[in-house]
Design an enzyme around this catalytic site. Structure first.
Site, short mmCIF file in Angstrom:
data_model
loop_
_atom_site.label_atom_id
_atom_site.label_comp_id
_atom_site.label_asym_id
_atom_site.label_seq_id
_atom_site.Cartn_x
_atom_site.Cartn_y
_atom_site.Cartn_z
N SER A 1 12.00 4.29 14.89
CA SER A 1 10.80 3.82 15.58
C SER A 1 11.21 3.32 16.95
O SER A 1 11.62 2.18 17.10
CB SER A 1 10.15 2.71 14.76
OG SER A 1 9.65 3.24 13.56
N CYS B 1 7.14 -6.38 14.91
CA CYS B 1 6.83 -5.49 16.04
C CYS B 1 5.42 -5.84 16.52
O CYS B 1 4.51 -6.06 15.71
CB CYS B 1 6.92 -4.02 15.59
SG CYS B 1 8.60 -3.58 15.09
N CYS C 1 2.10 -3.93 15.21
CA CYS C 1 2.03 -3.52 13.81
C CYS C 1 1.34 -4.60 12.97
O CYS C 1 1.77 -5.76 13.00
CB CYS C 1 3.43 -3.25 13.27
SG CYS C 1 3.43 -2.81 11.52
N SER D 1 12.52 5.60 7.58
CA SER D 1 12.17 5.23 8.96
C SER D 1 12.60 3.79 9.20
O SER D 1 12.34 2.91 8.39
CB SER D 1 10.66 5.36 9.13
OG SER D 1 10.28 4.90 10.41
N GLU E 1 0.82 -1.20 0.00
CA GLU E 1 0.00 0.00 0.00
C GLU E 1 0.86 1.26 0.00
O GLU E 1 1.95 1.28 0.56
CB GLU E 1 -0.93 -0.03 1.22
CG GLU E 1 -1.81 -1.28 1.16
CD GLU E 1 -2.80 -1.43 2.29
OE1 GLU E 1 -2.88 -0.54 3.15
OE2 GLU E 1 -3.50 -2.45 2.29
N CYS F 1 -1.23 4.64 10.00
CA CYS F 1 -0.03 3.86 10.34
C CYS F 1 -0.43 2.53 10.96
O CYS F 1 -1.26 2.49 11.85
CB CYS F 1 0.78 4.53 11.43
SG CYS F 1 1.37 6.12 11.04
N CYS G 1 6.71 -7.86 6.43
CA CYS G 1 7.88 -7.39 7.18
C CYS G 1 8.31 -8.51 8.11
O CYS G 1 7.49 -9.22 8.68
CB CYS G 1 7.53 -6.15 8.00
SG CYS G 1 8.95 -5.42 8.85
N CYS H 1 3.58 8.22 1.58
CA CYS H 1 4.12 7.18 2.45
C CYS H 1 4.30 5.92 1.60
O CYS H 1 3.33 5.37 1.07
CB CYS H 1 3.12 6.96 3.59
SG CYS H 1 3.64 5.70 4.74
N1 SAH Z 1 9.77 -0.63 9.50
C1 SAH Z 1 9.96 0.78 9.52
C2 SAH Z 1 8.97 1.49 8.64
C3 SAH Z 1 7.53 1.46 9.17
S1 SAH Z 1 7.11 3.07 9.58
C4 SAH Z 1 9.93 1.28 10.95
O1 SAH Z 1 9.67 0.47 11.83
O2 SAH Z 1 10.25 2.45 11.20
C5 SAH Z 1 5.58 2.94 10.31
C6 SAH Z 1 5.54 3.52 11.70
O3 SAH Z 1 4.23 3.28 12.26
C7 SAH Z 1 6.53 2.83 12.61
O4 SAH Z 1 7.01 3.73 13.59
C8 SAH Z 1 5.66 1.78 13.25
O5 SAH Z 1 6.22 1.28 14.42
C9 SAH Z 1 4.38 2.55 13.47
N2 SAH Z 1 3.21 1.67 13.64
C10 SAH Z 1 3.08 0.40 13.24
N3 SAH Z 1 1.87 -0.07 13.59
C11 SAH Z 1 1.22 0.93 14.20
C12 SAH Z 1 -0.09 1.07 14.74
N4 SAH Z 1 -0.96 0.06 14.73
N5 SAH Z 1 -0.43 2.25 15.27
C13 SAH Z 1 0.43 3.29 15.26
N6 SAH Z 1 1.68 3.22 14.76
C14 SAH Z 1 2.07 2.04 14.23
#
Ligand code: SAH
Length: 370
Positions: free
Chosen positions: A224, A120, A123, A202, A96, A345, A116, A109
């Protein structure tokens, strides 16, 4: 059966690579500039429409090359102006891309991988496991598709896309070469001409790759973080077990220092109710970041089914923000955008194929880490 030679997809080639390509077919260097502008400024994928290219060269190009963007599965526009494209990549998975307009700014974005491997805990992309790396054409193709949909010329004052964040699906530093090539095209004047300050990578914190990144490009960096201590971060961002806080923050400090100018690290911190949003967490964060030149971006958790987490109350968010503010930090709260089209996000799930490949990816990640 005769083998079919694959055509070179010019979409994903940097200027340097395009110059090499033209040299390899016996053509002059300036052709690279011409063709690049047709592709990225005017969104042209048909060589016959490249009117300053001779007919003979158009035919020569058509025989050995192509300009092929990823397939668009759908395009949605949210009531708040956010747009989301679902894009199918060569592996069969979907990723996306989200466009977020905000005043004079338009942020795209972009995804770097289908799925991935970093898993995490909060996520939804991570929940699907890893499927495939995007090619450089598939990464820059997202910018190409979005840019074409607006009909504005990149690198002009009317451009619709002023900022790009590598904050879509995937961990960009684990698809290093393709991400660097695509970002190089974002910065190039014959590509999208976006300022290096306005292209942000990021990462969840793949420390050695942060050092490697600084040898290749000088885009902005976001980390992050999501937790102010290792014990908590280990449970939220598992890659922290390999690269703990001090290791990754040191790598970020080196990266920012090397940029040389007044540049800041962006700290992303997703606020999870009763998990990492307590006053003590904010206080620890103030302490942890005291010698890191950074700005903090708080992201209230965006819920998805079966996540097991909740978004904190507005009061808790404000309290957390205030503590950081009083600690001397510049803090913004990222308000959810495009929720009605699942574009916020952590709501980017695409449609990842073949989850069994996930374990193979874990092995690959370990290899990179070792
Ligand atoms: N893998 C990279 C790029 C992803 S960026 C990274 O981790 O930085 C997307 C951002 O949104 C990251 O900071 C991630 O941790 C955050 N994110 C992921 N799931 C989320 C959610 N459900 N609510 C809010 N932020 C989230």
């Amino acid at each position: 059966m005769t083998a079919v030679t694959e055509k070179v997809n010019l979409l994903g080639l940097t200027r340097e690579q395009l110059v090499e390509f033209f040299a390899s077919i016996g053509e002059k260097k300036f052709r690279a500039d011409q063709v690049m502008k047709w592709i990225h400024h005017f969104g042209v994928d048909d060589f016959t429409a490249m009117t300053n290219v001779s007919k003979a060269l158009q035919e020569k190009l058509a025989a050995c090359a192509e300009v092929r963007g990823p397939e668009i599965v759908s395009e949605d526009i949210s009531s708040d102006g956010t747009r989301k494209w679902v894009i199918r990549v060569a592996s069969g998975s979907c990723v996306e891309t989200v466009y977020i307009p905000q005043g004079t700014r338009g942020t795209l974005c972009v995804s770097s991988q289908a799925g991935c491997a970093l898993d995490c805990s909060f996520c939804s992309t991570g929940k699907q496991g890893f499927n495939s790396d995007l090619t450089s054409a598939e990464i820059i193709g997202q910018v190409w598709i979005a840019s074409k949909s607006f009909g504005s010329i990149p690198a002009s004052s009317e451009r619709a896309i002023t900022n790009v964040v590598m904050m879509g699906m995937g961990e960009p530093l684990l698809n290093f070469d393709n991400v660097v090539n695509a970002m190089t095209l974002m910065l190039d004047d014959f590509g999208y001409g976006i300022s290096k300050r306005k292209v942000t990578l990021s990462t969840a914190g793949v420390a050695p790759m942060i050092d490697k990144l600084s040898e290749h490009i000088d885009v902005s960096l976001a980390l992050s973080l999501h937790a102010p201590n290792d014990a908590l971060r280990n449970t939220l961002v598992p890659v922290n077990k390999k690269y703990p806080l001090q290791v990754v923050l040191d790598a970020c400090k080196r990266y920012i220092a090397k940029l040389g100018e007044k540049r800041y690290l962006t700290i992303e911190y997703t606020l999870l109710k009763d998990v990492n949003d307590l006053p003590e967490h904010a206080e620890q964060l103030v302490e942890l970041l005291k010698d890191v030149p950074c700005k903090v971006n708080l992201i209230p958790f965006n819920p998805f089914p079966h996540s097991g987490y909740e978004r904190p109350s507005n009061n808790a968010i404000r309290r957390f923000q205030d503590t950081l503010h009083h600690g001397g930090y510049s803090v913004t709260v990222r308000m959810p955008r495009g929720e009605d089209i699942d574009a916020a996000c952590g709501q980017l799930v695409g449609q990842v194929q073949d989850r069994t490949r996930r374990s193979a990816r874990y092995i690959a990640v370990r290899e990179i880490e070792n």
